[in-house]
Design a protein around this motif. Structure first.
Motif, PDB file in Angstrom:
ATOM      1  N   ASP A   1       0.816  -1.216   0.000  1.00  0.00           N
ATOM      2  CA  ASP A   1       0.000   0.000   0.000  1.00  0.00           C
ATOM      3  C   ASP A   1       0.852   1.269   0.000  1.00  0.00           C
ATOM      4  O   ASP A   1       0.349   2.361  -0.275  1.00  0.00           O
ATOM      5  N   ASN A   2       2.136   1.142   0.346  1.00  0.00           N
ATOM      6  CA  ASN A   2       3.031   2.307   0.301  1.00  0.00           C
ATOM      7  C   ASN A   2       3.707   2.473  -1.057  1.00  0.00           C
ATOM      8  O   ASN A   2       4.501   3.391  -1.246  1.00  0.00           O
ATOM      9  N   LYS A   3       3.433   1.553  -1.988  1.00  0.00           N
ATOM     10  CA  LYS A   3       4.086   1.633  -3.300  1.00  0.00           C
ATOM     11  C   LYS A   3       3.107   2.263  -4.287  1.00  0.00           C
ATOM     12  O   LYS A   3       2.277   1.564  -4.883  1.00  0.00           O
ATOM     13  N   THR A   4       3.209   3.560  -4.438  1.00  0.00           N
ATOM     14  CA  THR A   4       2.218   4.261  -5.256  1.00  0.00           C
ATOM     15  C   THR A   4       2.231   3.774  -6.704  1.00  0.00           C
ATOM     16  O   THR A   4       1.204   3.778  -7.372  1.00  0.00           O
ATOM     17  N   ASP A   5       3.387   3.304  -7.171  1.00  0.00           N
ATOM     18  CA  ASP A   5       3.456   2.783  -8.548  1.00  0.00           C
ATOM     19  C   ASP A   5       2.498   1.605  -8.751  1.00  0.00           C
ATOM     20  O   ASP A   5       2.103   1.313  -9.884  1.00  0.00           O
ATOM     21  N   CYS A   6       2.186   0.901  -7.680  1.00  0.00           N
ATOM     22  CA  CYS A   6       1.407  -0.342  -7.805  1.00  0.00           C
ATOM     23  C   CYS A   6      -0.094  -0.131  -7.618  1.00  0.00           C
ATOM     24  O   CYS A   6      -0.875  -1.072  -7.803  1.00  0.00           O
ATOM     25  N   THR A   7      -0.505   1.093  -7.254  1.00  0.00           N
ATOM     26  CA  THR A   7      -1.900   1.342  -6.880  1.00  0.00           C
ATOM     27  C   THR A   7      -2.891   0.836  -7.919  1.00  0.00           C
ATOM     28  O   THR A   7      -3.905   0.248  -7.575  1.00  0.00           O
ATOM     29  N   GLN A   8      -2.616   1.064  -9.188  1.00  0.00           N
ATOM     30  CA  GLN A   8      -3.590   0.737 -10.250  1.00  0.00           C
ATOM     31  C   GLN A   8      -3.236  -0.533 -10.998  1.00  0.00           C
ATOM     32  O   GLN A   8      -3.622  -0.702 -12.154  1.00  0.00           O
ATOM     33  N   CYS A   9      -2.494  -1.440 -10.366  1.00  0.00           N
ATOM     34  CA  CYS A   9      -2.033  -2.636 -11.067  1.00  0.00           C
ATOM     35  C   CYS A   9      -2.843  -3.863 -10.644  1.00  0.00           C
ATOM     36  O   CYS A   9      -2.902  -4.192  -9.464  1.00  0.00           O
ATOM     37  N   PHE A  10      -3.414  -4.567 -11.633  1.00  0.00           N
ATOM     38  CA  PHE A  10      -4.233  -5.742 -11.298  1.00  0.00           C
ATOM     39  C   PHE A  10      -3.394  -6.891 -10.748  1.00  0.00           C
ATOM     40  O   PHE A  10      -3.906  -7.807 -10.111  1.00  0.00           O
ATOM     41  N   ALA A  11      -2.068  -6.847 -10.991  1.00  0.00           N
ATOM     42  CA  ALA A  11      -1.211  -7.962 -10.574  1.00  0.00           C
ATOM     43  C   ALA A  11      -0.700  -7.813  -9.141  1.00  0.00           C
ATOM     44  O   ALA A  11       0.026  -8.676  -8.652  1.00  0.00           O
ATOM     45  N   LYS A  12      -1.091  -6.737  -8.451  1.00  0.00           N
ATOM     46  CA  LYS A  12      -0.455  -6.485  -7.147  1.00  0.00           C
ATOM     47  C   LYS A  12      -0.743  -7.541  -6.073  1.00  0.00           C
ATOM     48  O   LYS A  12       0.116  -7.747  -5.217  1.00  0.00           O
ATOM     49  N   PRO A  13      -1.887  -8.254  -6.092  1.00  0.00           N
ATOM     50  CA  PRO A  13      -2.036  -9.286  -5.045  1.00  0.00           C
ATOM     51  C   PRO A  13      -0.971 -10.367  -5.146  1.00  0.00           C
ATOM     52  O   PRO A  13      -0.686 -11.065  -4.181  1.00  0.00           O
ATOM     53  N   LEU A  14      -0.377 -10.533  -6.336  1.00  0.00           N
ATOM     54  CA  LEU A  14       0.611 -11.592  -6.532  1.00  0.00           C
ATOM     55  C   LEU A  14       2.033 -11.044  -6.562  1.00  0.00           C
ATOM     56  O   LEU A  14       2.976 -11.727  -6.184  1.00  0.00           O
ATOM     57  N   CYS A  15       2.207  -9.834  -6.998  1.00  0.00           N
ATOM     58  CA  CYS A  15       3.555  -9.265  -7.163  1.00  0.00           C
ATOM     59  C   CYS A  15       3.953  -8.395  -5.964  1.00  0.00           C
ATOM     60  O   CYS A  15       5.068  -8.511  -5.461  1.00  0.00           O
ATOM     61  N   ALA A  16       3.050  -7.529  -5.539  1.00  0.00           N
ATOM     62  CA  ALA A  16       3.279  -6.632  -4.395  1.00  0.00           C
ATOM     63  C   ALA A  16       4.569  -5.820  -4.529  1.00  0.00           C
ATOM     64  O   ALA A  16       5.210  -5.471  -3.540  1.00  0.00           O
ATOM     65  N   GLY A  17       4.957  -5.551  -5.748  1.00  0.00           N
ATOM     66  CA  GLY A  17       6.128  -4.679  -5.950  1.00  0.00           C
ATOM     67  C   GLY A  17       7.394  -5.442  -6.294  1.00  0.00           C
ATOM     68  O   GLY A  17       8.377  -4.853  -6.715  1.00  0.00           O
ATOM     69  N   GLY A  18       7.390  -6.757  -6.087  1.00  0.00           N
ATOM     70  CA  GLY A  18       8.542  -7.577  -6.508  1.00  0.00           C
ATOM     71  C   GLY A  18       9.706  -7.571  -5.535  1.00  0.00           C
ATOM     72  O   GLY A  18       9.692  -6.903  -4.504  1.00  0.00           O
ATOM     73  N   CYS A  19      10.714  -8.337  -5.920  1.00  0.00           N
ATOM     74  CA  CYS A  19      11.866  -8.661  -5.062  1.00  0.00           C
ATOM     75  C   CYS A  19      12.573  -7.425  -4.457  1.00  0.00           C
ATOM     76  O   CYS A  19      12.970  -6.510  -5.170  1.00  0.00           O
ATOM     77  N   TYR A  20      12.755  -7.440  -3.142  1.00  0.00           N
ATOM     78  CA  TYR A  20      13.446  -6.331  -2.461  1.00  0.00           C
ATOM     79  C   TYR A  20      14.895  -6.211  -2.929  1.00  0.00           C
ATOM     80  O   TYR A  20      15.443  -5.125  -3.046  1.00  0.00           O
TER      81      TYR A  20
END
Ligand code: SF4
Ligand code: SF4
Length: 476
Positions: free
Chosen positions: A408-427
């Motif tokens: 939820d802190n990754k504004t780039d991901c707000t409108q992405c349908f894949a976020k439940p699975l990706c969540a921004g990707g590898c740290y």
């Protein structure tokens, strides 16, 4: 009232069946064609006036009923209505499930993509101050730490990693035998796994690993030509001839003992054999149970980097292998394309990630000296240290990191349908690319979305024609 669909992805199954994947709940709903038509009607950026829309319908009563069903299902809602807030973190301190022991930071191969792309090694430089091998005391201290830090969990996992993991088989044996004793005392079960380049798989080691039911992943790029292109010794000699007989012995012994699945992990470079052929070779010729493919992490200047069009081609090749997977699923046969199998399992289980992976949460890495990092890739990074196996976890640092890393802190991901699975990707990848582990990996969004789309389409095809295949993914 102005209504709008929530963030979603529409997918077609076989024939007329259609599905919608909801990004705010990770639910997948099967819809008939008229209902999907209503979803499409309200999938507009600014929403739609429902009264006006109803007035335009040939069967307004039926349309209203369908619209109310979609509202009840959470597919359509008033414009501007926010998602329900999600918990920032589970109750902390969160009990550990997995500890990754980096038993050595040395390797006996010098694979081109590993050594040339030195930036990928977060500990490079700092690691030179660390011990090359974990000693037996640190291995045992790590097990004690895991038993203490895993709370009431009945099962824990220990993963061994390197460098080349088997360069320090002594630490693996010590840790495993000690973990057996400690697990019995603590009433826990332990699951072991390791990743290896297979060059050092002696008969004695194979016997030990299969006896303890290790989950084994072999880093291998395919047949002789693909393997020897990049996976070489320091002299430049390829490693295929060394690993091939060892893998065959491992597979045979593991089958005899009815062991866990043995996986191959393929690094895909430019010019490599198409994944379908590589998959067939590794499963049908060498006997691997599963094969996972990862695009090489490399600077674009390297000739083996997946440059222009490389990711699109890889997705096309994945789609061919996905057809194979679906065909097997329709006949109730398992298939070893592990990238897709893992994704379909997550889709079926409704996985909805707040964090991209378990790093820092249920999983920590241990350096050769006993320092704790967010995961095995961070273990020699002083800036991402979260304590040590001797002194325990620095809970304030751990919690602070996890709060910042929440999707939820990754504004780039707000409108992405894949976020439940990706969540921004590898740290780790974010740290290497952007110098900030908590940033979204926006450089690979297209790849991720393309792959999730493929997963959704494959899931929909199986769900529409042989749903009982998916029962194997249900959690007990
Ligand atoms: S990193 Fe990209 S693909 Fe992943 S959730 Fe964020 S926007 Fe989506
Ligand atoms: S996804 Fe990245 S950060 Fe997470 S465990 Fe794997 S390497 Fe570490």
């Amino acid at each position: 009232m102005h209504l709008q669909t929530v963030l979603h992805r529409r997918v077609r199954g076989e024939g007329e069946q259609q599905f919608v994947y909801l990004a705010n709940s990770a639910a997948i709903l099967a819809l008939d064609a008229p209902t999907m038509g209503v979803v499409e009607a309200f999938a507009q950026e600014s929403g739609r006036d429902s009264r006006q829309w109803l007035a335009e319908q040939a069967e307004p009563e039926r349309a209203e009923e369908t619209l109310h069903d979609l509202i009840d299902l959470g597919v359509v809602r008033p414009v501007g209505e926010p998602d329900a807030p999600r918990a920032k973190l589970p109750p902390m301190p969160f009990p550990l499930a997995t500890l990754v022991l980096n038993v050595t930071n040395k390797c006996n191969l010098s694979c081109t993509y590993c050594y040339e792309y030195g930036d990928d090694k977060i500990g490079a430089g700092q690691g030179q101050n660390g011990k090359a091998r974990m000693d037996d005391k640190t291995a045992r201290d790590s097990i004690d730490f895991l038993m203490r830090s895993s709370g009431a969990r009945p099962q824990v996992s220990i993963t061994f990693f390197g460098g080349e993991t088997l360069l320090n088989f002594d630490a693996i044996r010590t840790a495993t035998e000690y973990a057996e004793q400690q697990a019995a005392q603590h009433g826990k079960r332990v699951h072991y796994s390791l990743t290896t380049n297979a060059t050092l798989l002696s008969d004695e080691i194979v016997d030990f690993l299969t006896q303890h039911r290790f989950g084994i992943t072999v880093s291998i790029d395919g047949g002789r030509q693909d393997q020897d292109r990049h996976r070489t010794y320091k002299s430049g000699k390829g490693s295929f001839d060394v690993i091939e007989p060892r893998i065959r012995h491992l597979v045979a012994q593991n089958r005899q003992r009815n062991g866990r699945a043995i996986g191959a992990r393929v690094t895909v470079t430019a010019g490599a054999t198409p994944v379908v052929e590589t998959y067939r070779y590794l499963t049908e010729e060498l006997g691997f149970d599963e094969v996972g493919f990862a695009p090489v992490t490399a600077s674009l200047e390297r000739d083996y980097a997946l440059g222009d069009g490389g990711y699109e081609r890889l997705l096309e090749e994945f789609a061919v292998l996905a057809d194979d997977y679906v065909a097997a699923a329709l006949n109730d046969r398992p298939h070893g394309f592990s990238n897709l199998g893992d994704l379909i399992r997550e889709l079926h289980q409704g996985v909805h990630k707040a964090h991209p992976c378990g790093a820092g949460l249920g999983l920590l890495g241990v350096s050769t000296e006993g320092e704790l990092g967010l995961c095995h890739r961070f273990v020699e990074s002083k800036s991402h240290s979260v304590g040590s196996v001797h002194d325990g976890i620095d809970e304030a640092v751990r919690t602070d990191f996890l709060e910042k890393a929440h999707v939820d802190n990754k504004t780039d991901c707000t409108q992405c349908f894949a976020k439940p699975l990706c969540a921004g990707g590898c740290y780790h990848e974010a740290h290497v690319r952007y110098g900030e582990a908590t940033r979204a990996n926006v450089h690979y969004c297209e790849w991720i979305r393309g792959f999730v789309d493929l997963g959704l389409r494959s899931y929909a095809r199986i769900q529409a024609t042989n749903p009982k295949f998916l029962l194997r993914f249900e959690q007990s």
